[in-house]
Write a protein that holds these residues in place. Sequence first.
Motif, PDB file in Angstrom:
ATOM      1  N   ARG A 114       0.817  -1.219   0.000  1.00  0.00           N
ATOM      2  CA  ARG A 114       0.000   0.000   0.000  1.00  0.00           C
ATOM      3  C   ARG A 114       0.850   1.267   0.000  1.00  0.00           C
ATOM      4  N   ALA A 115       2.133   1.140   0.326  1.00  0.00           N
ATOM      5  CA  ALA A 115       3.005   2.313   0.406  1.00  0.00           C
ATOM      6  C   ALA A 115       3.445   2.754  -0.988  1.00  0.00           C
ATOM      7  N   HIS A 116       3.857   4.015  -1.082  1.00  0.00           N
ATOM      8  CA  HIS A 116       4.295   4.574  -2.356  1.00  0.00           C
ATOM      9  C   HIS A 116       5.504   5.482  -2.138  1.00  0.00           C
ATOM     10  N   GLY A 117       6.203   5.723  -3.219  1.00  0.00           N
ATOM     11  CA  GLY A 117       7.279   6.701  -3.196  1.00  0.00           C
ATOM     12  C   GLY A 117       8.401   6.357  -2.248  1.00  0.00           C
ATOM     13  N   ARG A 118       8.852   7.357  -1.495  1.00  0.00           N
ATOM     14  CA  ARG A 118      10.001   7.197  -0.602  1.00  0.00           C
ATOM     15  C   ARG A 118       9.710   6.219   0.529  1.00  0.00           C
TER      16      ARG A 118
END
Length: 285
Positions: free
Chosen positions: A93-97
Amino acid sequence: MMRRRIAPWLWLLPAGALLIPFFLIPILMTARNSVFTDDPYGNLVPDFTFANYVRVLTDPYYLGVFANTLIAAVVVCLITLIIAYPLSWAMTRAHGRTRALLLWAIYIPIYVSVIMRVFGWMVLIADSGVINSALLGLGLITTPIRMMNEVEGMVIGLVHRYLPLMIVPLLTAMQKVNSEMLLASANLGGGRWFTWRRVVLPISLPGAIAGIQLVFAGVLSDYVIPSLMGTTRFQMLAPAIYYESSINASWALSGAMATVVLVAVAAFLLIANAILRRIAPWAGI
């Protein structure tokens, strides 16, 4: 037509050139040694006997070693699975950095030598380590909690070492769960628990089984962490095999122990795959 048949074997040729001499031949030699006998002078005597297997599978000491190792493998599998499931789901579910940071946190320990990781745990959980010093300083304990060279410390080290092997296949499987699936479940009236149980869990099951196989086989054959962080009161299999071969010079007996481990691991992998094909035929393993 002939080229299509030969092409896959040509691609497998480099891997086979490494697999046969450095993996298959040592295994065959170990199996051969297991049916030989040991003489009092530490020499292998050519023979064909199953006495070593009878001893390994009937002697209370060796049975205890096998039981200890199986218990440790099951416990580590359960702990890593419990930790890996919510962490893998959060990573999908996490994104980017945030996602990159979590991935680095998983992959970096794999690149670090296991010896260095053991030294790091020594600094943390030794009697005079960081954790005990902090607890003593806060007045929460009066004597250090002994974790190093105990079963608890060994389990901590094993979980830390093999947790990435549980997370990586589980994360790969969970990435197949896209937002459209979750939205469809919600539109059909499914709550979070229903969606997790009927959508996420079935799709992630092949990754969980693969992670369990990797962790179980790894713990069963681990030598470094049981030797450096464990205790002789809870003897593990790999150190016991090393002791029999190098200290007692019982090459035939240690060969039988190693062969039993290989058979046990192979049987576990086959049984796990058979169970997965039955309960999750869509997995394709």
